[in-house]
Write a protein that holds these residues in place. Structure first.
Motif, PDB file in Angstrom:
ATOM      1  N   PHE A 172       0.829  -1.203   0.000  1.00 61.57           N
ATOM      2  CA  PHE A 172       0.000   0.000   0.000  1.00 61.57           C
ATOM      3  C   PHE A 172       0.865   1.255   0.000  1.00 61.57           C
ATOM      4  CE2 PHE A 172       0.837  -1.249   4.357  1.00 61.57           C
ATOM      5  CZ  PHE A 172       1.205  -0.064   4.976  1.00 61.57           C
ATOM      6  N   ILE A 173       0.271   2.335  -0.417  1.00 62.60           N
ATOM      7  CA  ILE A 173       0.899   3.648  -0.306  1.00 62.60           C
ATOM      8  C   ILE A 173       0.243   4.388   0.856  1.00 62.60           C
ATOM      9  CG2 ILE A 173       1.612   3.838  -2.714  1.00 62.60           C
ATOM     10  CD1 ILE A 173      -0.928   5.484  -3.238  1.00 62.60           C
ATOM     11  N   ASP A 174       1.016   5.152   1.571  1.00 63.11           N
ATOM     12  CA  ASP A 174       0.479   5.906   2.699  1.00 63.11           C
ATOM     13  C   ASP A 174      -0.418   7.043   2.216  1.00 63.11           C
ATOM     14  OD1 ASP A 174       1.765   4.425   4.739  1.00 63.11           O
ATOM     15  OD2 ASP A 174       3.636   5.512   4.366  1.00 63.11           O
ATOM     16  N   GLY A 175      -1.483   7.282   2.943  1.00 65.09           N
ATOM     17  CA  GLY A 175      -2.371   8.390   2.612  1.00 65.09           C
ATOM     18  C   GLY A 175      -3.731   7.921   2.128  1.00 65.09           C
ATOM     19  N   VAL A 176      -4.669   8.848   2.128  1.00 63.13           N
ATOM     20  CA  VAL A 176      -6.030   8.588   1.652  1.00 63.13           C
ATOM     21  C   VAL A 176      -6.149   9.141   0.239  1.00 63.13           C
ATOM     22  CG1 VAL A 176      -8.488   9.084   2.004  1.00 63.13           C
ATOM     23  CG2 VAL A 176      -6.997   8.664   3.983  1.00 63.13           C
ATOM     24  N   TYR A 177      -6.438   8.269  -0.736  1.00 58.81           N
ATOM     25  CA  TYR A 177      -6.462   8.681  -2.132  1.00 58.81           C
ATOM     26  C   TYR A 177      -7.789   8.360  -2.833  1.00 58.81           C
ATOM     27  CZ  TYR A 177      -1.507   9.735  -1.827  1.00 58.81           C
ATOM     28  OH  TYR A 177      -0.291  10.287  -1.478  1.00 58.81           O
TER      29      TYR A 177
END
Length: 332
Positions: free
Chosen positions: A214-219
């Motif tokens: 996963f990538i950090d943050g809300v996208y």
């Protein structure tokens, strides 16, 4: 000088791998503007938005066609096909995707800025990476108010192969997932699962032992409303989920234990739904069925939890939600 700038921009464009955003729609005229706009406005240039409508009877096809006329190089639409159902429509869209990576987006969900770029950057770290996802904000459509982050219900994890995905039934919201096209099976979404085929689709992508993360943050923003397929057709939802475990167990016997754990979770979810409808006897029976598959002490608190007053549920989530995500899932 002008031609040098154009050449430089073209080379930059071509150096980015192509990404297809796959969107399916059905009677979503209220939401499709937000959905398409959020995909089209991504800052990633080498992008196609492939949207397939499943024979909508409202104004959805007209809106999609308007976007196709305005963005002919960005939007590829299928709006005159027959009604195939969710899985059939997914495959119809998938067959039109030409990107090296495919991002899944619900026809009522919203992508946030930089999503595509950030996920492509994650994939660029290794050819072994085949599935990337991220956190999403779950929001109530009518009020536009945030309910929670999806990670509060399903903590973000990374790994290799499909075992954790099978056991948990999900990594994140489906609309957060991007996959490497080369990992997709030839048949695409499994047509034996008419409604909930995205779970097995992700499992199939990881069967070869690829990495997920996963990538950090809300996208993305995941919309909750009365027409959500999961909320409107829970019986079919559970049937497809159970069928997924049997199909995977039959095709890949090494994942039999993971499939049993998944079935325990599915039966537990059914028990919680029954308890919510005050069908307590059936809820207990379904819980016992869950225990027979794979005992987990976390399932029983979820059933008891749904019976408690709302204020007490909120307090318990605040105290124990991080260690027992099932409480958040039961609540939301």
């Amino acid at each position: 000088m002008f031609f040098s700038i154009i050449l430089f921009m073209w080379l930059c464009f071509m150096n980015d791998p192509k990404v297809s955003v796959l969107i399916i729609t059905y009677n979503q005229e209220q939401f499709i503007n937000d959905t398409l706009r959020s995909a089209i406005d991504q800052d990633y240039k080498n992008l196609e938005v492939v949207v397939s409508d499943d024979g909508s009877s409202d104004g959805t096809p007209k809106i999609i066609n308007e976007y196709t006329k305005r963005y002919p190089l960005r939007v590829k639409a299928i709006t005159n096909g027959q009604n195939l159902g969710i899985t059939g429509n997914c495959n119809r869209a998938l067959h039109q995707c030409t990107g090296s990576f495919i991002a899944i987006q619900g026809g009522d969900d919203v992508l946030l800025p930089n999503k595509i770029r950030m996920q492509v950057n994650w994939f660029s770290e290794s050819e072994k990476r085949v599935l990337c996802y991220h956190d999403a904000e779950v929001f109530e459509s009518s009020s536009n108010e945030k309910i929670c982050n999806y990670s509060e219900m399903a903590p973000l994890i990374s790994g290799i192969g499909p075992v954790a995905l099978i056991e948990r039934m999900r990594l994140g919201a489906a609309t957060t997932v991007m996959v490497r096209t080369s990992s997709i099976p030839e048949y695409g979404f499994d047509i034996r699962l008419p409604m909930v085929s995205d779970w097995k689709f992700q499992i199939d992508c990881l069967i070869g032992g690829g990495e997920y993360g996963f990538i950090d943050g809300v996208y993305a923003r995941y919309r909750r409303h009365g027409k959500n397929s999961r909320l409107k057709a829970s019986k079919q939802y559970y049937e497809d989920c159970l069928m997924t475990t049997y199909l995977v167990e039959k095709e890949c016997t090494q994942y039999a234990l993971a499939c049993r754990k998944a079935r325990a979770r599915i039966y537990g979810g059914m028990a919680i739904d029954m308890a919510t409808r005050k069908n307590y006897r059936s809820a207990f029976q379904m819980y016992m069925k869950s225990v027979k598959e794979s005992y987990s002490w976390k399932l029983l608190p979820g059933i008891i939890f749904i019976l408690l007053p709302g204020a007490l549920r909120k307090l318990l989530i605040k105290l124990f939600g991080k260690s027992i995500p099932e409480l958040n899932y039961s609540q939301h």
